[in-house]
Structure formats: structure tokens, C-alpha cells
Enzyme design. Structure first.
Site, short mmCIF file in Angstrom:
data_model
loop_
_atom_site.label_atom_id
_atom_site.label_comp_id
_atom_site.label_asym_id
_atom_site.label_seq_id
_atom_site.Cartn_x
_atom_site.Cartn_y
_atom_site.Cartn_z
N GLY A 118 0.83 -1.20 0.00
CA GLY A 118 0.00 0.00 0.00
C GLY A 118 0.86 1.25 0.00
N THR A 126 4.48 2.65 5.44
CA THR A 126 3.08 2.22 5.49
C THR A 126 2.35 3.13 6.47
OG1 THR A 126 1.55 0.53 6.29
CG2 THR A 126 3.77 0.41 7.15
N ARG A 186 0.85 -4.94 -4.91
CA ARG A 186 0.99 -6.10 -4.03
C ARG A 186 1.28 -7.27 -4.97
NH1 ARG A 186 -0.77 -3.97 0.81
NH2 ARG A 186 -2.54 -2.56 0.71
N ASP A 212 2.83 -0.67 11.58
CA ASP A 212 2.80 -2.02 12.16
C ASP A 212 4.05 -2.84 11.84
OD1 ASP A 212 2.37 -2.28 9.45
OD2 ASP A 212 0.73 -3.70 9.61
N ASP A 230 4.71 -4.67 5.48
CA ASP A 230 4.93 -6.07 5.82
C ASP A 230 5.34 -6.97 4.64
OD1 ASP A 230 4.75 -7.78 8.02
OD2 ASP A 230 2.94 -8.67 7.16
N ASP A 244 0.13 2.14 8.39
CA ASP A 244 -0.37 1.32 9.51
C ASP A 244 0.51 1.37 10.76
OD1 ASP A 244 -2.38 0.51 7.78
OD2 ASP A 244 -1.31 -1.29 7.16
N ARG A 270 -5.09 -2.03 9.02
CA ARG A 270 -4.97 -3.48 8.88
C ARG A 270 -5.24 -4.14 10.23
NH1 ARG A 270 -0.33 -6.89 6.45
NH2 ARG A 270 0.89 -5.52 7.77
O1 F6P Z 1 -1.48 -1.34 4.57
C1 F6P Z 1 -2.10 -0.15 4.22
C2 F6P Z 1 -3.59 -0.32 4.07
O2 F6P Z 1 -4.16 0.91 3.73
C3 F6P Z 1 -4.31 -0.92 5.29
O3 F6P Z 1 -4.55 0.04 6.29
C4 F6P Z 1 -5.56 -1.47 4.67
O4 F6P Z 1 -6.07 -2.54 5.43
C5 F6P Z 1 -5.07 -1.94 3.33
O5 F6P Z 1 -3.86 -1.26 3.05
C6 F6P Z 1 -6.03 -1.71 2.20
O6 F6P Z 1 -5.49 -2.29 1.07
P1 F6P Z 1 -5.98 -2.00 -0.41
O7 F6P Z 1 -5.62 -0.58 -0.76
O8 F6P Z 1 -5.23 -2.98 -1.23
O9 F6P Z 1 -7.46 -2.17 -0.41
#
Ligand code: F6P
Length: 339
Positions: free
Chosen positions: A11, A125, A72, A129, A103, A127, A171
Site C-alpha cells: 500500500g 506504510t 501487491r 505495524d 509487511d 499502519d 490493517r
Molecule cells: O497497509 C495499508 C492499508 O491501507 C491498510 O490500512 C488497509 O487494510 C489496506 O492497506 C487496504 O489495502 P488495499 O488498498 O489494497 O485495499
């Protein structure tokens, strides 16, 4: 090291551009050529690689997102993907790689490390995390964006004497909810790291209105618990009678111009990553701990301070997982208590 590569993965996060800029500028300052890889590990495997110069990073420090694009790419977990990626790096004469991401990106950096290719991770990120760092690039911007949204929602909540459940990203981590919740004066913060009792949540809402102390009630909910609609439905089932609304701030939080804090962190970490590769140091991730830059081995034993270990059958163990500040949950309970 004469030529390094850089990619952003997972992300996107505000400040990634500032980190790329720092890597490019510091490398050129040190006489190292930089190659940008588009679309993260997917672009690495596909060979979507180009030389970056100072002009490529001009007018980028203030921009959200990542101009190298992101993706991803779970396929990089396969042997085939990894070997192809390394082949591409070698084809372009790239001797070290900077990986900016969360991650999944760190797992990619770990795979390269396992195969002996020098990679340096930079935590990017929203998050917050990632193990090995107190803060990730993008987190500060994200909590400020959430904060602005909650302030706005509270205006309308107060005008209508309403209760709002506000879902925020993160997340499986509660950091965004905890920090933005404290900063916005939330009445309740619900995070995945902590049990909650729905009857207690409803009781507090009722108490707030009945005591006359509250003309609104804001509940900040981390997405790792459940969605806002589902949570609001549970509150109703548990007897909530307030004028209740559920809202999800969603991807708004991922965009926007990075804060000064994120730009500084990104610049600092980016330049440090180049310093490490220049000294021939790979297989590490950069972090910030107690306001000082630190680095941890990506792969190794817990005793070595490595972020990840591998079991014999290839399972990944996170040695020292990130912990959300649950003392902030206590802090908020004491600040929002009405009795
Ligand atoms: O890891 C960043 C994040 O924005 C998280 O907070 C969220 O759960 C996820 O990515 C959303 O992913 P996507 O943009 O692929 O829907």
C-alpha cells in the site's frame, strides 16, 4: 557499490516520494547510480526498470503516493519470482536494492537477503505495524488526515446530537485509531489488540447523553476489529437508542501531501539506506527508535535482533512483533470518563 535500485511496494504511503528523492539525491552525491523499479516486485520481475536522475525527483517531496507506483505481488514469495527478480537486477548491473514498504515488502527484502542479494528495507506504510521501528513513513500524515476528518464529523455530530462510529484503516494494528482517537478527543477507541464489551460501549454512550455532559459521542473503530456498519448493528442489538451513524474514512487516509515529520523521517531513512549499501551492508531494515536511526538484520535469530526467523519448513516467524501503544487506550479511558 556503484549502482543501486529502488522500489516501493504494498500500500502506498505519504512520504514514499520523499524517501525515493533522498535515496536518489544521496546516491548521486556519493557517486552511485540509481535505478527506479516501477510497480514494486511485479516490476522487478518484469524488468520495468529505468535510470533515475536528480531531475526525476524534482517537485516530488511534497507529493503523496509514489511516483514509482506500487503493487501487491504475492508471486514474489515463489522461488521462480525471486530468481527472475535477481536475474533482472544483475542484468541492469544493480548491486544493492532499497525496498520501501510494509509487511509484504519486508518479506520480499527477506527473500532477497536469503538468496544473498543486499537489500535494505525502509518502513513505509500508514499502519505503523512494522517491527524494528517506532514509526513508519506515512503514519504521521495518516493520523493527521484522520484527525481532520473526525473533527469535521464531530461538528455535524454535535449539531444533531448524534453518535458516530468512525472506522479507520490500520490493517490488524490499532495505531491509527489510538493516535487519532486521542488527538481528536474521541469518547471511545476500539482496537483489535484489546477486548471490548459491546454492552459497556452502549452504556457509555447512554451515560454521556444522560449526564448532560455530551452533545455527541464519537467512537473511533480500527478496521482490524470489524467494519463500522457491523459495529453499529451490534450496538443497536445491545440496546443503543441514540441517533447512530456509521462511517468509514477509507482510502482518503492513504493520500495527501506528507507532513513535515514524514518528510524528515523519509529523508533521514532514505539517505541512511544509501550509506549502508555504500558500506556493503545489506540484509537490514532501517528504523527509528527513541528519535535515533537504528537498523536491524532482516533475517536471523531473535538473539541477533533480527526481524524475522525462518523455521526449517520455511515458515516466517516475526521475532519482535510491533506492539500498539495500549497505554493510549488507558489514557483515553481516563480522559473520556464522566463519572
Ligand atoms: O497497509 C495499508 C492499508 O491501507 C491498510 O490500512 C488497509 O487494510 C489496506 O492497506 C487496504 O489495502 P488495499 O488498498 O489494497 O485495499
Amino acid at each position: 557499490m556503484k549502482r543501486i535500485g529502488i522500489l516501493t511496494s504494498g500500500g502506498d504511503a505519504p512520504g514514499m516520494n520523499a524517501a525515493i528523492r533522498a535515496v536518489v539525491r544521496k546516491s548521486i552525491f556519493d557517486g552511485i547510480e540509481v535505478y527506479g523499479i516501477n510497480y514494486g516486485f511485479a516490476g522487478l520481475v518484469a524488468g520495468d526498470i529505468r535510470r533515475l536522475d536528480v531531475a526525476d525527483v524534482g517537485d516530488k517531496i511534497q507529493r503523496g503516493g509514489t511516483f514509482l507506483y506500487s503493487a501487491r505481488y504475492p508471486e514474489f514469495a515463489t522461488e521462480e519470482g525471486q530468481l527472475k527478480g535477481i536475474e533482472q537486477l544483475k542484468k541492469f548491473g544493480i548491486e544493492g536494492l532499497v525496498v520501501i514498504g510494509g509487511d509484504g515488502s519486508y518479506h520480499g527484502a527477506m527473500a532477497l537477503t536469503k538468496r544473498g542479494f543486499p537489500a535494505v528495507g525502509i518502513p513505509g506504510t500508514i499502519d505503523n505495524d512494522i517491527p524494528g521501528t517506532d514509526f513508519t513513513i506515512g503514519f504521521d500524515t495518516a493520523i493527521n488526515t484522520v484527525l481532520e476528518s473526525i473533527d469535521r464529523i464531530r461538528d455535524t455530530a454535535t449539531s444533531h446530537v448524534r453518535t458516530f462510529v468512525i472506522e479507520v484503516m490500520g490493517r490488524n494494528a490499532g495505531d491509527i485509531a489510538l493516535w487519532a482517537g486521542i488527538a481528536s478527543g474521541a469518547d471511545q477507541i476500539i482496537v483489535p489488540e484489546e477486548e471490548y464489551d459491546i454492552n459497556e460501549v452502549v452504556r457509555k454512550v447512554k451515560e454521556g447523553y444522560e449526564s448532560g455532559a455530551k452533545t455527541h459521542h464519537v467512537i473511533v473503530l480500527a478496521e482490524g476489529v470489524m467494519g463500522a456498519d457491523e459495529f453499529a448493528a451490534k450496538m443497536k442489538e445491545a440496546g443503543d437508542t441514540s441517533d447512530l451513524r456509521a462511517t468509514n474514512i477509507g482510502h482518503v487516509v492513504r493520500g495527501g501531501s506528507p507532513t513535515a515529520r514524514d518528510r524528515v523521517l523519509a529523508s533521514w531513512m532514505g539517505a541512511h539506506a544509501v550509506d549502508l549499501l555504500k558500506q556493503g551492508i545489506g540484509g537490514v531494515a532501517v528504523g527509528i527508535h527513541n528519535e535515533e536511526l537504528v537498523e536491524s538484520p532482516i533475517l536471523g535469530t531473535a538473539e541477533e535482533g533480527a526481524l524475522f526467523s525462518l523455521t526449517e519448513d520455511g515458515k516466517i516467524i516475526v521475532n519482535n512483533p510491533h506492539k500498539a501503544r495500549l497505554d493510549f487506550a488507558d489514557l483515553n479511558r481516563s480522559l473520556s470518563n464522566l463519572s
